[in-house]
Design a protein around this motif. Structure first.
Motif, PDB file in Angstrom:
ATOM      1  N   MET A   1      32.497  13.178 -19.744  1.00 22.18           N
ATOM      2  CA  MET A   1      32.245  12.883 -18.331  1.00 22.18           C
ATOM      3  C   MET A   1      33.264  13.592 -17.436  1.00 22.18           C
ATOM      4  SD  MET A   1      29.620  11.753 -17.388  1.00 22.18           S
ATOM      5  CE  MET A   1      29.829  11.957 -15.643  1.00 22.18           C
ATOM      6  N   THR A   2      34.551  13.320 -17.710  1.00 21.83           N
ATOM      7  CA  THR A   2      35.592  13.943 -16.885  1.00 21.83           C
ATOM      8  C   THR A   2      35.455  15.459 -16.942  1.00 21.83           C
ATOM      9  OG1 THR A   2      37.054  13.932 -18.752  1.00 21.83           O
ATOM     10  CG2 THR A   2      37.214  12.069 -17.257  1.00 21.83           C
ATOM     11  N   PHE A   3      34.955  15.901 -18.083  1.00 20.58           N
ATOM     12  CA  PHE A   3      34.655  17.312 -18.277  1.00 20.58           C
ATOM     13  C   PHE A   3      33.834  17.860 -17.132  1.00 20.58           C
ATOM     14  CE2 PHE A   3      34.373  20.150 -22.040  1.00 20.58           C
ATOM     15  CZ  PHE A   3      35.644  19.854 -22.481  1.00 20.58           C
ATOM     16  N   TRP A   4      32.742  17.151 -16.877  1.00 15.69           N
ATOM     17  CA  TRP A   4      31.809  17.582 -15.848  1.00 15.69           C
ATOM     18  C   TRP A   4      32.468  17.659 -14.491  1.00 15.69           C
ATOM     19  CZ3 TRP A   4      28.339  20.647 -15.230  1.00 15.69           C
ATOM     20  CH2 TRP A   4      27.298  20.814 -16.158  1.00 15.69           C
ATOM     21  N   ILE A   5      33.257  16.634 -14.215  1.00 20.17           N
ATOM     22  CA  ILE A   5      33.930  16.600 -12.911  1.00 20.17           C
ATOM     23  C   ILE A   5      34.808  17.835 -12.769  1.00 20.17           C
ATOM     24  CG2 ILE A   5      35.564  15.307 -11.503  1.00 20.17           C
ATOM     25  CD1 ILE A   5      34.586  12.775 -12.933  1.00 20.17           C
ATOM     26  N   ASP A   6      35.550  18.137 -13.850  1.00 20.57           N
ATOM     27  CA  ASP A   6      36.448  19.295 -13.800  1.00 20.57           C
ATOM     28  C   ASP A   6      35.681  20.585 -13.619  1.00 20.57           C
ATOM     29  OD1 ASP A   6      38.468  17.579 -14.101  1.00 20.57           O
ATOM     30  OD2 ASP A   6      38.942  18.081 -16.188  1.00 20.57           O
ATOM     31  N   ILE A   7      34.568  20.710 -14.358  1.00 23.22           N
ATOM     32  CA  ILE A   7      33.791  21.943 -14.262  1.00 23.22           C
ATOM     33  C   ILE A   7      33.236  22.106 -12.859  1.00 23.22           C
ATOM     34  CG2 ILE A   7      31.664  23.061 -15.027  1.00 23.22           C
ATOM     35  CD1 ILE A   7      32.153  21.945 -17.773  1.00 23.22           C
ATOM     36  N   LYS A   8      32.702  21.019 -12.323  1.00 22.22           N
ATOM     37  CA  LYS A   8      32.130  21.096 -10.989  1.00 22.22           C
ATOM     38  C   LYS A   8      33.219  21.428  -9.966  1.00 22.22           C
ATOM     39  CE  LYS A   8      29.607  17.298 -10.850  1.00 22.22           C
ATOM     40  NZ  LYS A   8      28.641  16.244 -10.561  1.00 22.22           N
ATOM     41  N   TYR A   9      34.392  20.842 -10.206  1.00 26.43           N
ATOM     42  CA  TYR A   9      35.498  21.077  -9.291  1.00 26.43           C
ATOM     43  C   TYR A   9      35.883  22.558  -9.309  1.00 26.43           C
ATOM     44  CZ  TYR A   9      40.139  20.635  -7.251  1.00 26.43           C
ATOM     45  OH  TYR A   9      41.249  20.780  -6.463  1.00 26.43           O
ATOM     46  N   ALA A  10      35.999  23.127 -10.536  1.00 30.67           N
ATOM     47  CA  ALA A  10      36.365  24.539 -10.666  1.00 30.67           C
ATOM     48  C   ALA A  10      35.302  25.428 -10.025  1.00 30.67           C
ATOM     49  CB  ALA A  10      36.537  24.906 -12.135  1.00 30.67           C
ATOM     50  N   ALA A  11      34.032  25.094 -10.277  1.00 30.79           N
ATOM     51  CA  ALA A  11      32.952  25.895  -9.708  1.00 30.79           C
ATOM     52  C   ALA A  11      32.998  25.847  -8.190  1.00 30.79           C
ATOM     53  CB  ALA A  11      31.610  25.387 -10.214  1.00 30.79           C
ATOM     54  N   ARG A  12      33.291  24.664  -7.671  1.00 31.81           N
ATOM     55  CA  ARG A  12      33.339  24.532  -6.212  1.00 31.81           C
ATOM     56  C   ARG A  12      34.470  25.381  -5.634  1.00 31.81           C
ATOM     57  NH1 ARG A  12      33.629  18.842  -5.348  1.00 31.81           N
ATOM     58  NH2 ARG A  12      35.794  19.105  -4.723  1.00 31.81           N
ATOM     59  N   LEU A  13      35.609  25.348  -6.304  1.00 28.50           N
ATOM     60  CA  LEU A  13      36.748  26.149  -5.832  1.00 28.50           C
ATOM     61  C   LEU A  13      36.389  27.628  -5.807  1.00 28.50           C
ATOM     62  CD1 LEU A  13      39.895  24.586  -7.515  1.00 28.50           C
ATOM     63  CD2 LEU A  13      39.294  24.637  -5.088  1.00 28.50           C
ATOM     64  N   LEU A  14      35.689  28.075  -6.871  1.00 28.18           N
ATOM     65  CA  LEU A  14      35.338  29.498  -6.958  1.00 28.18           C
ATOM     66  C   LEU A  14      34.333  29.873  -5.877  1.00 28.18           C
ATOM     67  CD1 LEU A  14      35.131  30.018 -10.804  1.00 28.18           C
ATOM     68  CD2 LEU A  14      36.852  30.899  -9.231  1.00 28.18           C
ATOM     69  N   LEU A  15      33.356  28.981  -5.653  1.00 29.50           N
ATOM     70  CA  LEU A  15      32.327  29.287  -4.668  1.00 29.50           C
ATOM     71  C   LEU A  15      32.890  29.259  -3.258  1.00 29.50           C
ATOM     72  CD1 LEU A  15      29.196  27.416  -6.049  1.00 29.50           C
ATOM     73  CD2 LEU A  15      29.628  29.875  -5.924  1.00 29.50           C
ATOM     74  N   LYS A  16      33.908  28.440  -3.069  1.00 30.60           N
ATOM     75  CA  LYS A  16      34.483  28.313  -1.733  1.00 30.60           C
ATOM     76  C   LYS A  16      35.173  29.600  -1.316  1.00 30.60           C
ATOM     77  CE  LYS A  16      37.507  25.189   0.041  1.00 30.60           C
ATOM     78  NZ  LYS A  16      38.369  24.019  -0.156  1.00 30.60           N
ATOM     79  N   ASN A  17      35.580  30.384  -2.315  1.00 26.60           N
ATOM     80  CA  ASN A  17      36.322  31.593  -1.997  1.00 26.60           C
ATOM     81  C   ASN A  17      35.658  32.805  -2.659  1.00 26.60           C
ATOM     82  OD1 ASN A  17      38.272  33.309  -1.142  1.00 26.60           O
ATOM     83  ND2 ASN A  17      39.973  31.990  -1.783  1.00 26.60           N
ATOM     84  N   PRO A  18      34.510  33.220  -2.130  1.00 28.21           N
ATOM     85  CA  PRO A  18      33.709  34.233  -2.841  1.00 28.21           C
ATOM     86  C   PRO A  18      34.425  35.571  -2.981  1.00 28.21           C
ATOM     87  CG  PRO A  18      32.814  33.788  -0.655  1.00 28.21           C
ATOM     88  CD  PRO A  18      33.869  32.776  -0.890  1.00 28.21           C
ATOM     89  N   VAL A  19      35.254  35.945  -2.009  1.00 31.21           N
ATOM     90  CA  VAL A  19      35.954  37.233  -2.109  1.00 31.21           C
ATOM     91  C   VAL A  19      36.909  37.210  -3.295  1.00 31.21           C
ATOM     92  CG1 VAL A  19      37.502  38.841  -0.973  1.00 31.21           C
ATOM     93  CG2 VAL A  19      35.753  37.641   0.354  1.00 31.21           C
ATOM     94  N   PHE A  20      37.653  36.137  -3.392  1.00 30.54           N
ATOM     95  CA  PHE A  20      38.569  35.995  -4.523  1.00 30.54           C
ATOM     96  C   PHE A  20      37.794  36.028  -5.838  1.00 30.54           C
ATOM     97  CE2 PHE A  20      39.899  32.938  -7.714  1.00 30.54           C
ATOM     98  CZ  PHE A  20      41.119  33.449  -8.086  1.00 30.54           C
ATOM     99  N   THR A  21      36.716  35.267  -5.888  1.00 26.66           N
ATOM    100  CA  THR A  21      35.950  35.173  -7.132  1.00 26.66           C
ATOM    101  C   THR A  21      35.383  36.539  -7.522  1.00 26.66           C
ATOM    102  OG1 THR A  21      35.357  32.951  -6.467  1.00 26.66           O
ATOM    103  CG2 THR A  21      34.114  33.905  -8.292  1.00 26.66           C
ATOM    104  N   ALA A  22      34.775  37.229  -6.548  1.00 24.12           N
ATOM    105  CA  ALA A  22      34.179  38.529  -6.845  1.00 24.12           C
ATOM    106  C   ALA A  22      35.256  39.515  -7.306  1.00 24.12           C
ATOM    107  CB  ALA A  22      33.462  39.062  -5.613  1.00 24.12           C
ATOM    108  N   THR A  23      36.386  39.518  -6.604  1.00 26.98           N
ATOM    109  CA  THR A  23      37.463  40.444  -6.973  1.00 26.98           C
ATOM    110  C   THR A  23      37.933  40.185  -8.393  1.00 26.98           C
ATOM    111  OG1 THR A  23      38.180  40.293  -4.693  1.00 26.98           O
ATOM    112  CG2 THR A  23      39.650  41.413  -6.212  1.00 26.98           C
TER     113      THR A  23
END
Ligand SMILES: Nc1ncnc2c1ncn2[C@@H]1O[C@H](COP(=O)(O)OP(=O)(O)O)[C@@H](O)[C@H]1O
Ligand SMILES: [Mg+2]
Lengths: 243, 831
Positions: free
Chosen positions: B1-23
């Motif tokens: 369960m906590t797994f999911w929360i962490d994954i979603k959290y990481a995904a959200r962080l990456l999506l929030k900063n698309p330039v960083f993620t793409a680079t």
């Protein structure tokens, strides 16, 4: 605004000052229509609930930020539209800052921290600077700590170093933003005592605090609420000044 | 369960900063893609042993690679057979020699065509572990003197030269005009040992000589397969022992074999039995090092980008720790971001590598389009091994890049962060790590860029270099006489006369044509070939033969110079007098004359070819000709000094010609082919191309390698630029409050910028010092097989550091200037 009784020019004068912040499409009207004059030798405090705009006001007083509109006069000169470097020069010469979180530079020793603003001046020799550092260290009673690093000092001691740094350049006005906010009561008391003493010696001090006890030790209390000055009273009578 | 929360959290962080993620995904994709590509390339070309069907590695057993000759040499077949008889560790071994043959059609009189041949021992297909798809392979009787002449052909020759004729097995064709029976067709793609198109059995006399022999003819190459579970070093050890025993009591003139440095006969992986690989070996190794450095750079960059993000979130991390998050969970949380980035990047890397492999294969096809000498394993693909390497690299990268920010989050005084916002001891530690990162980045990009620039610049200047010949309006071709009609007969005078008369007849016939102005025959044209021999000057012999000066020996027809734009400078040209003179006369080039005979008295002096086992007769210098260079100027084996011998003294059945023409090139080509046809239709010309092309040909591979280097350099530049920017921005984030405080205390803007530039300056100093010394070392390795011109040194050693200095200063200035554009109050607010 002239001092009625003294005919003296105000040290700092704010007229119809406004400050807005624009973030994430939200506008915050942090300060509206501030009219304020501070005179030489005054010891005043700014109080109010958290988020009411105290720090913003102090930043504007200290030329750390520019108002959205309004007039700012320092020693009779309009300082609203001067360039960055000139503002830096004024901060350095005329204003001493004391912050809630001390803001000492951890890589520099106590003496170097105090010397730092003095090194930004071109008219001081190394010897002059060291004399000034020594005398302000003596004033805050920390001469024996000159070669320590900030991390080796207690919070109260760190803030006293910050005070020494603020007064080292003999500024026209000292601005302190919650100088006791990060300190326990004993250390807070020692810093306050230091400010009282500076005032006795004639310094102009403007302090933000939300502690009514400390506010009560000053001579003039300005209360800010929701970005406006809601009261401005002089508690202790000042010789030759009447409202 | 906590797994999911962490994954979603990481995904959200990456999506929030698309330039960083793409680079960061792009950086990972480039780093891993380059690694995967280089791994596949080097593995296929060099490191993965050739095994074919047999499973165990195939090795080459040959005489020493003569670096000054640029080629591997054969060894006395007698010794090779001894090895085969005495070894315990070889599964099988076969002798062979490579060459070219002319093959006719199935009808008498059909035109000859040139094919790469392998003249081999009968068991060559047994060593390969591959049998014909049609007909039979060889058997021992095929070597017998009286045996019928037989040939095995490749599938490609069958399909294209013989149009897939159904009755091919048993049919007779002509091999070098000798009637020969076709007995087998090999499977598609089979070209063993390397580039063979047809296989012809050697004579018994050559393949199993009954005595030692020093003649060139009896020197063969061997290909062998190791036994199961035997390693090459094991066999090399055994080989040493066998050789020690067999080289004991050699006749005087062969005694040098016993003392030959590095051993008279060597065994090495078969894939290294390739001139291109041997000559460019150090470049391949340099490429590997460069790519590894780039991978390191990639890891540092990604780690650092993630680090910058942790720094921005440090207060949040501190709060989580204060709230009692287990350390394991925190580390895992940070890892998720790395996992996303590295997996996505790795996925893209696969396609980058695939694209690179595709381009490389077509470049290889282009390089070998004219000479058809592409070894059959020079075909790159992304195999299972490569995929495994990619997966391992992804996992390692996740660990490395995830660890850096996690370490940052878990170390130091997080209480300080919470209490008063000062970074305290933690800031200091991270600051030091940042400094080391910047220094490493500068050093690494300096190495890659310097090496790439110097190599590229060298190869371009080699292409533009003056080889001392005029290549304009010249076509070149290799002309080969069929040995059936022009037998060598041990160089008997009649055989020699027959061959020479062909060459001069062709020359005369051509020069009578209105569009042909000159024809020359060389064994190798100036600008091509390489390799030198030692040359003893009469009366000035060195103590050891190989301490004598070295020069190249060229073979040339009479009246050849003007056809290639060279000219006589002193003395006289070869003429009929040289045909009757006792001893040989020789023409040397100008710089050889100047160097060997500084007093200007070269004419009339005598020199001779000196070697370990024999000395040629003295040769008298009769003329001095203008300079030309044999071989690419960037190769250490290229020759500045050349001595020319007259072709007529020996029967040369294959020569390279240069034809000076006017009018269209195609007309010149047809005039040329027609003239050959008129004299002898069985003689074949091939590799017909412009002289410029011919000179460029050997450099095409170097250029291809350098193009890879260029890509590496550009990638390194991109990585270094983004990395240095990230590090600078990072350290400025860390010191935001300090900067704001300094500004509050009255520091002017340019003083703030100066502060950062000064720090960058120190790091530049260290980084460049490290980078330049590493580059110098690497380049000194490369110069062992390559000549680097001084301009390239200049560009690399001065241009690149200046470039890097500018880049670092800009990368530092940008984030610093961004900070001072803000009001100081903003920096102070962030606690
Ligand atoms: N740089 C800024 N950007 C956006 N909003 C700000 C900024 N600085 C202050 N504010 C907002 O202005 C208001 C007054 O803030 P501040 O002066 O810090 O209050 P306090 O009286 O607690 O010191 C708050 O609502 C705060 O969120
Ligand atoms: Mg505040």
């Amino acid at each position: 605004m002239k001092d009625v009784s003294n005919n003296k020019t105000a040290l700092v004068e704010l007229k119809d000052l406004n400050k807005m912040f624009f973030t994430d499409e939200v506008e915050t009207n942090a300060l509206s229509n501030i009219n304020l004059a501070i005179y030489e030798g005054e010891y005043l405090s700014i109080t109010g609930p958290s988020g009411c705009g105290k720090s913003t006001l102090l930043s504007l007083l200290g030329l750390l930020d520019t108002p959205t509109s309004g007039l700012y006069k320092l020693a009779g000169h309009n300082a609203s539209n001067i360039n960055q470097d000139e503002r830096a020069r004024i901060r350095n010469k005329e204003i001493g800052f004391i912050f809630q979180s001390f803001n000492l530079i951890s890589d520099l020793t106590v003496a170097e921290n105090i010397e730092l603003p003095l090194t930004y001046r071109t008219d001081l020799t190394k010897n002059q600077r060291q004399d000034m550092v020594l005398s302000s260290l003596e004033k805050v009673d920390l001469a024996h700590r000159a070669n320590h690093y900030p991390s080796q000092l207690s919070g109260g001691q760190q803030q006293r170093v910050a005070v020494a740094r603020a007064i080292g350049g003999k500024p026209a006005i000292i601005l302190a933003d919650e100088p006791t906010g990060n300190l326990d009561s004993k250390n807070a008391e020692s810093v306050m005592a230091l400010l009282d003493e500076l005032h006795q010696d004639g310094a102009t001090i403007c302090m933000v605090t939300h502690d009514p006890v400390f506010a009560a030790r000053t001579q003039r209390i300005i209360e800010v609420f929701d970005g406006r000055v809601v009261s401005d009273e002089r508690i202790t009578e000042m010789p030759a000044i009447a409202v | 369960m906590t797994f999911w929360i962490d994954i979603k959290y990481a995904a959200r962080l990456l999506l929030k900063n698309p330039v960083f993620t793409a680079t960061s995904v792009l950086i990972v994709a480039i780093g891993l893609g380059l690694t995967l590509y280089t791994y596949s390339l080097l593995n296929q070309l060099i490191f993965k042993p050739l095994t074919l069907n047999g499973g165990t590695p195939i090795i080459a057993i040959e005489g020493q690679f003569r670096s000054n000759a640029g080629v591997g040499t054969g060894a006395d077949a007698y010794h090779l057979n001894q090895i085969s008889a005495e070894t315990e560790l070889l599964h099988s071994m076969s002798l062979y020699i490579t060459g070219t043959t002319l093959i006719g059609g199935l009808d008498i009189g059909a035109a000859n065509k040139k094919f790469n041949a392998s003249f081999s021992q009968w068991n060559i297909f047994e060593v390969a572990g591959v049998q014909p798809i049609l007909g039979r392979g060889f058997n021992p009787q095929d070597h017998d003197p009286g045996a019928e002449k037989v040939v095995v052909i490749s599938n490609d020759v069958w399909q294209n030269h013989f149009s897939g004729n159904k009755d091919i097995i048993g049919a007779t064709t002509r091999v070098d005009t000798v009637p020969t029976r076709i007995i087998g067709v090999m499977p598609d793609g089979f070209a063993f040992p390397a580039v063979a198109q047809i296989w012809v059995p050697l004579s018994a006399e050559r393949v199993s000589p009954t005595q030692l022999n020093d003649d060139f003819e009896y020197r063969l190459l061997a290909v062998a397969r190791l036994k199961q579970d035997v390693s090459l070093p094991q066999f090399q050890q055994e080989l040493k022992v066998i050789l020690q025993r067999n080289l004991l009591d050699l006749p005087q003139e062969m005694a040098w074999r016993a003392s030959s440095p590095g051993g008279y006969i060597r065994a090495f992986p078969f894939k290294l039995n390739n001139d291109a690989i041997t000559v460019h070996y150090s470049m391949f190794i340099a490429m590997m090092i460069v790519v590894m450095l780039i991978l390191l750079l990639t890891c540092i960059n990604i780690g650092n980008l993630l680090l910058a993000r942790v720094n921005e979130r440090i207060k949040e991390v501190a709060i989580r720790i204060a709230l009692g998050i287990p350390r394991k969970r925190l580390v895992l949380q940070m890892l998720w971001e790395s996992i996303f980035i590295c997996c996505l990047g790795g996925f893209l890397a696969f396609f980058f590598a695939k694209w690179g492999v595709h381009i490389t294969n077509s470049v290889f096809d282009q390089i070998f389009a004219i000479n058809g000498e592409k070894p059959f394993w020079w075909q790159i693909s992304l195999d299972m091994n490569a995929i495994m390497v990619l997966l391992v690299a992804i996992v390692l990268m996740i660990l490395v890049t995830g660890f850096i920010p996690a370490w940052r989050a878990l170390s130091g005084d997080l209480n300080g962060v919470l209490r008063d916002g000062t970074r305290g001891a933690l800031g200091k530690k991270a600051g030091r790590a940042n400094k080391i990162l910047v220094i490493a980045e500068i050093a690494l990009s300096c190495v890659v860029l310097m090496v790439a620039t110097i190599l590229l610049s060298t190869s371009y200047s080699a292409q533009r270099a003056d080889y001392g010949v005029n290549t304009q309006n010249r076509i070149t071709a290799t002309v080969r006489l069929p040995s059936g009609t022009y037998p060598w007969n041990d160089g008997a005078p009649e055989a020699r006369k027959k061959i020479n008369s062909f060459w001069y007849q062709l020359k005369d016939e051509l020069e009578q044509q209105p569009n042909i102005h000159g024809v020359a025959f060389f064994n190798l044209l100036p600008g091509t070939g390489n390799g030198t021999v030692h040359c003893e000057i009469e009366g000035k012999a060195a103590e050891l033969y190989n301490e004598n000066p070295s020069c190249n020996h060229g073979i040339v027809t009479r009246d050849a110079w003007s056809a290639v734009g060279m000219k006589m400078i002193a003395g006289r040209e070869f003429d009929l007098r040289d045909m009757v003179s006792e001893g040989e006369n020789i023409i040397i080039n100008e710089s050889m004359a100047k160097h060997y005979f500084p007093n200007g008295d070269a004419l009339g002096q005598r020199i001779r070819h000196a070697s370990a086992n024999f000395n040629r007769d003295w040769q008298t210098i009769i003329g001095i000709v203008s300079d030309s260079i044999h071989g690419s100027v960037m190769q250490t084996t290229s020759a500045q000094y050349t001595a020319y011998l007259l072709m007529d003294w020996d029967p040369w059945f294959r020569l390279v010609t240069a034809v000076h023409y006017s009018g269209p090139q195609s007309l010149a080509e047809s005039t040329f082919l027609e003239a050959i046809n008129n004299i002898d239709a069985d003689v074949t010309a091939y590799h017909i191309q412009s002289y410029d092309n011919l000179i460029k040909q050997p450099m095409m591979l170097v250029n291809a390698i350098n193009t890879i280097f260029l890509w590496c350099g550009l990638i390194a530049l991109f990585l270094a630029a983004s990395g240095i920017y990230a590090v600078a921005a990072n350290s400025i984030t860390l010191r935001k409050q300090e900067i704001a405080t300094r500004r509050a205390l009255g520091s002017r803007n340019n003083q703030v910028i100066k502060l950062f530039l000064k720090q960058a300056g120190m790091q530049l100093l260290f980084g460049l010092a490290l980078g330049i010394s590493l580059s110098l070392w690497l380049i000194s390795q490369i110069t062992q097989s390559m000549i680097i011109d001084s301009n390239s040194y200049l560009i690399g050693l001065i241009g690149i550091p200046i470039f890097i200095i500018m880049m670092v200063l800009i990368a530092t200035y940008l984030p610093a200037s961004k900070v001072i554009k803000k009001e100081p109050s903003e920096g102070l607010r962030e606690g």
